[in-house]
Each structure stands twice: as C-alpha cells, then as structure tokens.
Design a protein around this motif. Structure first.
Motif, PDB file in Angstrom:
ATOM      1  N   ASN A 269      27.713  33.088  38.374  1.00  0.00           N
ATOM      2  CA  ASN A 269      28.757  34.037  38.743  1.00  0.00           C
ATOM      3  C   ASN A 269      28.240  35.074  39.721  1.00  0.00           C
ATOM      4  O   ASN A 269      28.960  35.514  40.623  1.00  0.00           O
ATOM      5  CB  ASN A 269      29.304  34.737  37.496  1.00  0.00           C
ATOM      6  CG  ASN A 269      30.467  33.984  36.905  1.00  0.00           C
ATOM      7  OD1 ASN A 269      30.794  32.900  37.350  1.00  0.00           O
ATOM      8  ND2 ASN A 269      31.077  34.548  35.889  1.00  0.00           N
TER       9      ASN A 269
ATOM     10  N   ASP B 226      29.717  35.572  43.430  1.00  0.00           N
ATOM     11  CA  ASP B 226      30.301  36.813  43.917  1.00  0.00           C
ATOM     12  C   ASP B 226      29.686  37.296  45.224  1.00  0.00           C
ATOM     13  O   ASP B 226      30.363  37.936  46.029  1.00  0.00           O
ATOM     14  CB  ASP B 226      30.172  37.912  42.858  1.00  0.00           C
ATOM     15  CG  ASP B 226      31.397  37.985  41.955  1.00  0.00           C
ATOM     16  OD1 ASP B 226      32.430  37.420  42.335  1.00  0.00           O
ATOM     17  OD2 ASP B 226      31.306  38.581  40.870  1.00  0.00           O
TER      18      ASP B 226
ATOM     19  N   GLU C  66      39.461  30.766  38.443  1.00  0.00           N
ATOM     20  CA  GLU C  66      38.348  31.669  38.762  1.00  0.00           C
ATOM     21  C   GLU C  66      38.288  31.844  40.268  1.00  0.00           C
ATOM     22  O   GLU C  66      38.688  30.956  41.034  1.00  0.00           O
ATOM     23  CB  GLU C  66      37.036  31.108  38.224  1.00  0.00           C
ATOM     24  CG  GLU C  66      35.871  32.089  38.262  1.00  0.00           C
ATOM     25  CD  GLU C  66      36.176  33.379  37.524  1.00  0.00           C
ATOM     26  OE1 GLU C  66      36.511  34.365  38.223  1.00  0.00           O
ATOM     27  OE2 GLU C  66      36.109  33.387  36.284  1.00  0.00           O
ATOM     28  N   CYS C  67      37.819  32.985  40.715  1.00  0.00           N
ATOM     29  CA  CYS C  67      37.664  33.228  42.149  1.00  0.00           C
ATOM     30  C   CYS C  67      36.591  34.288  42.343  1.00  0.00           C
ATOM     31  O   CYS C  67      36.405  35.160  41.489  1.00  0.00           O
ATOM     32  CB  CYS C  67      38.984  33.661  42.789  1.00  0.00           C
ATOM     33  SG  CYS C  67      39.700  35.145  42.066  1.00  0.00           S
ATOM     34  N   ASN C  68      35.887  34.197  43.457  1.00  0.00           N
ATOM     35  CA  ASN C  68      34.811  35.148  43.704  1.00  0.00           C
ATOM     36  C   ASN C  68      35.332  36.384  44.436  1.00  0.00           C
ATOM     37  O   ASN C  68      36.533  36.503  44.737  1.00  0.00           O
ATOM     38  CB  ASN C  68      33.672  34.484  44.484  1.00  0.00           C
ATOM     39  CG  ASN C  68      34.075  34.158  45.904  1.00  0.00           C
ATOM     40  OD1 ASN C  68      35.251  34.065  46.230  1.00  0.00           O
ATOM     41  ND2 ASN C  68      33.101  33.977  46.768  1.00  0.00           N
ATOM     42  N   LYS C  69      34.433  37.308  44.705  1.00  0.00           N
ATOM     43  CA  LYS C  69      34.811  38.586  45.297  1.00  0.00           C
ATOM     44  C   LYS C  69      35.449  38.406  46.673  1.00  0.00           C
ATOM     45  O   LYS C  69      36.449  39.063  46.994  1.00  0.00           O
ATOM     46  CB  LYS C  69      33.563  39.474  45.406  1.00  0.00           C
ATOM     47  CG  LYS C  69      33.849  40.867  45.951  1.00  0.00           C
ATOM     48  CD  LYS C  69      32.576  41.702  45.975  1.00  0.00           C
ATOM     49  CE  LYS C  69      32.849  43.091  46.536  1.00  0.00           C
ATOM     50  NZ  LYS C  69      31.599  43.911  46.581  1.00  0.00           N
ATOM     51  N   LYS C  70      34.881  37.513  47.503  1.00  0.00           N
ATOM     52  CA  LYS C  70      35.412  37.284  48.845  1.00  0.00           C
ATOM     53  C   LYS C  70      36.836  36.750  48.775  1.00  0.00           C
ATOM     54  O   LYS C  70      37.709  37.172  49.557  1.00  0.00           O
ATOM     55  CB  LYS C  70      34.510  36.290  49.582  1.00  0.00           C
ATOM     56  CG  LYS C  70      34.935  36.003  51.012  1.00  0.00           C
ATOM     57  CD  LYS C  70      34.826  37.234  51.890  1.00  0.00           C
ATOM     58  CE  LYS C  70      35.131  36.902  53.337  1.00  0.00           C
ATOM     59  NZ  LYS C  70      35.013  38.081  54.230  1.00  0.00           N
TER      60      LYS C  70
ATOM     61  N   ARG D 220      39.006  37.230  46.375  1.00  0.00           N
ATOM     62  CA  ARG D 220      39.905  38.300  45.935  1.00  0.00           C
ATOM     63  C   ARG D 220      40.218  39.251  47.091  1.00  0.00           C
ATOM     64  O   ARG D 220      41.351  39.730  47.225  1.00  0.00           O
ATOM     65  CB  ARG D 220      39.273  39.072  44.773  1.00  0.00           C
ATOM     66  CG  ARG D 220      39.094  38.227  43.519  1.00  0.00           C
ATOM     67  CD  ARG D 220      38.799  39.102  42.302  1.00  0.00           C
ATOM     68  NE  ARG D 220      37.528  39.801  42.400  1.00  0.00           N
ATOM     69  CZ  ARG D 220      36.381  39.313  41.951  1.00  0.00           C
ATOM     70  NH1 ARG D 220      36.331  38.098  41.412  1.00  0.00           N
ATOM     71  NH2 ARG D 220      35.257  40.014  42.045  1.00  0.00           N
TER      72      ARG D 220
ATOM     73  N   ARG E 281      40.992  40.508  40.107  1.00  0.00           N
ATOM     74  CA  ARG E 281      40.669  39.291  39.362  1.00  0.00           C
ATOM     75  C   ARG E 281      41.711  39.024  38.282  1.00  0.00           C
ATOM     76  O   ARG E 281      42.144  37.886  38.098  1.00  0.00           O
ATOM     77  CB  ARG E 281      39.282  39.407  38.726  1.00  0.00           C
ATOM     78  CG  ARG E 281      38.862  38.142  37.972  1.00  0.00           C
ATOM     79  CD  ARG E 281      37.447  38.265  37.432  1.00  0.00           C
ATOM     80  NE  ARG E 281      37.061  37.047  36.733  1.00  0.00           N
ATOM     81  CZ  ARG E 281      37.333  36.810  35.458  1.00  0.00           C
ATOM     82  NH1 ARG E 281      38.002  37.724  34.751  1.00  0.00           N
ATOM     83  NH2 ARG E 281      36.965  35.687  34.891  1.00  0.00           N
TER      84      ARG E 281
END
Length: 307
Positions: free
Chosen positions: A149, A153, A170-174, A176, A183
């Motif tokens: 994770n 991120d 699920e998705c990473n910071k970029k 989002r 999130r």
C-alpha cells in the motif's frame, strides 16, 4: 383477588346466579399485578400495605351506574410481525469473505474485534446491511500497514482495483487526486462514473490482459499508457494508467519543429531551383546568340575565300 379477565367473567356469572348483583374485582393482567408488579420494587412498599391501600380506595369509590359488561370484547389476537433477515447463500458468503480479505479458513481469525463472534457472522451482517466490510480490524490493519500500500500510494501512476461489478475496491493517492474524490467516497463509486470502462469490461469478461495501450482520457485531458491485469483470486482487475501527457507534448513539439525545418529546407531548395533555372535560361540565351554570331562570322569568312 383473581388473575385473568376470563376468570373474572366466569366468577361474575357464578355470583350473578347466586343473587349477588354488585361486587368489586381486582384484575391482574400480569403475575403480581399492580399491587406488586415488576416496577414496584423502587417504591419500597410491601405487598400487604399495597393491598390494604387498594381496598381502602375501593371502599370510597361510588357505585358505578349503567355499565353493561357482557358485550365487551375481552379477547385480542396478536400477529407475529417479527422481521426475518435473509441469509446469504454459499456463493454470496464467499464473495463477502473475499471482500474482507478472507480467502482461506486460516484467514478467518474469529477474533471478535468487529463485535461479531465469527467472521462468517460478520459477513452475514454485511449481507444484511447491518455492518461494513471495513469494520474488520485485522484486515484494516493489514491494509494500512502493508508495504504494498505504501508503494501503491507513492507511485506516480494511477492504480485502481475494480471488481466484476465495476465498483472501485481500492485506489492509490494519484488516482484519488485525478478523480477528485476521497478514498471513502471512491470506494462507494463505480469506475464508469469517471472513465470509459470498455477495456475494463473486456478484460473482466475474457480474462485476457491489456498491456501498454496508449489511450486518451478525454474527461481528464490526459494521454496515458493503459495496463489491465485480471486478478483471479479477487475476481477483479488491476488497472494502471501511466501519465505520458508531457512526453507526448514534447514529441509533438519535436515533430512540429522537424516539419518546420523540412518546410524551410524545401523552400530553400525550391528557391535554388528557380535561381538555377533563371541562370540556365540566361546562359541558354547567351549561348544561342554566340552561336548565331560565330556562325555568321564563319560564313562570312568562307564566302570571302570563295570570292
């Protein structure tokens, strides 16, 4: 002093047959009745004292007039209105457990941290919409502390996990940042709300991965390299979008510069050809005039010798 309305009516009929017209009844609906009912302990009063007070009050009451009790309906029918919750099937139970990160029996810790005695009881509550998947503490801790994770991120590419229902799992910071959601909000949304899901649906149906496909995301005004990998254990796909917008713009600028250089070179070539043609034309005219002059001179010399 009797318990029950039915017994009261029966006693009333017996007394009436015996010639007694007026009598007082103390009817207790529940065991102990009002004299010493379930809530009477807080009054700190004895049963004998309460009974004496009641009898004193009854003695002072005026005699009721014109009350006919024979036609009063003393029965009540109650229906069972309990709500029966649905239980998930084996397939649905497995899907919920997978979403909670439980893929094997060993993953079902039954720790009770979520408030349910077992992981399957928690999954049943999730199915009945009485609990959330994120309430599983071991799974949440594992997700929060996992190195994958952290890597996910800090990766500059957009990374998402999409399930078979097109829901964002699920998705990473970029991702989002590009989608413009938190999130918590992202995990409640579907990918087709943001992007064209044609390629994702194709991979979910065929399970054939797509790797390094150049794509224009019109909604985000980005040029990306798309890769979609099917994850069999999750029945989901891993979607990555590598942003190459800057590189593509640089390539476009470089291409435009090359085309401008080619056009300039072509103009120079065309101009040189025009000059060469003009020079050739002038040289051709001069050569022709010289030829005529020399021919006349030759003829004149030959004719003079003949004369």
């Amino acid at each position: 002093h009797i318990d029950g309305l039915k017994a009261c009516m029966e006693l009333f009929e017996e007394l009436e047959k015996g010639g007694i017209q007026n009598c007082f009844f103390e009817v207790n609906v529940c065991e102990g009745g009002c004299i010493k009912g379930p809530a009477s302990d807080k009054w700190q009063q004895s049963l004998v004292r309460a009974k004496m007070d009641l009898e004193d009050q009854v003695a002072y009451q005026e005699e009721a007039q014109g009350i006919e009790g024979r036609d009063i309906e003393l029965q009540k029918t109650f229906k069972d209105r309990r709500v029966h919750d649905r239980t998930p099937s084996d397939t649905e139970m497995e899907q919920i457990l997978h979403a909670m990160g439980k893929y094997t029996k060993e993953d079902e810790l039954n720790c009770g941290a979520c408030g349910y005695p077992t992981c399957r009881a928690k999954a049943t509550a999730v199915y009945q919409k009485k609990a959330e998947i994120g309430m599983c503490l071991p799974y949440a801790v594992a997700q929060a502390e996992s190195m994958s994770n952290i890597v996910m991120d800090v990766t500059p590419s957009m990374i998402m996990i999409i399930d078979k229902d097109m829901r964002i799992r699920e998705c990473n910071k970029k991702a989002r940042e590009m989608l413009g959601v938190s999130r918590e909000e992202a995990l409640e949304r579907y990918i087709f709300e943001f992007l064209d899901d044609k390629d994702i649906a194709e991979v979910l149906n065929t399970r054939q991965q797509i790797v390094h496909k150049k794509l224009n995301l019109e909604t985000m005004k980005l040029t990306v390299v798309e890769s979609i990998i099917y994850i069999e254990s999750l029945e989901s796909v891993l979607v990555t979008y590598q942003d190459i917008t800057r590189e593509e713009k640089a390539k476009e600028q470089h291409y435009n510069l090359k085309m401008e250089t080619v056009e300039m070179a072509q103009k120079v070539i065309d101009k040189q050809m025009m000059v060469a043609q003009e020079i050739a034309g002038l040289l051709g005219e001069t050569t022709a005039e010289t030829k005529v002059t020399l021919s006349k001179l030759r003829d004149s010399i030959l004719f003079e010798e003949e004369d």
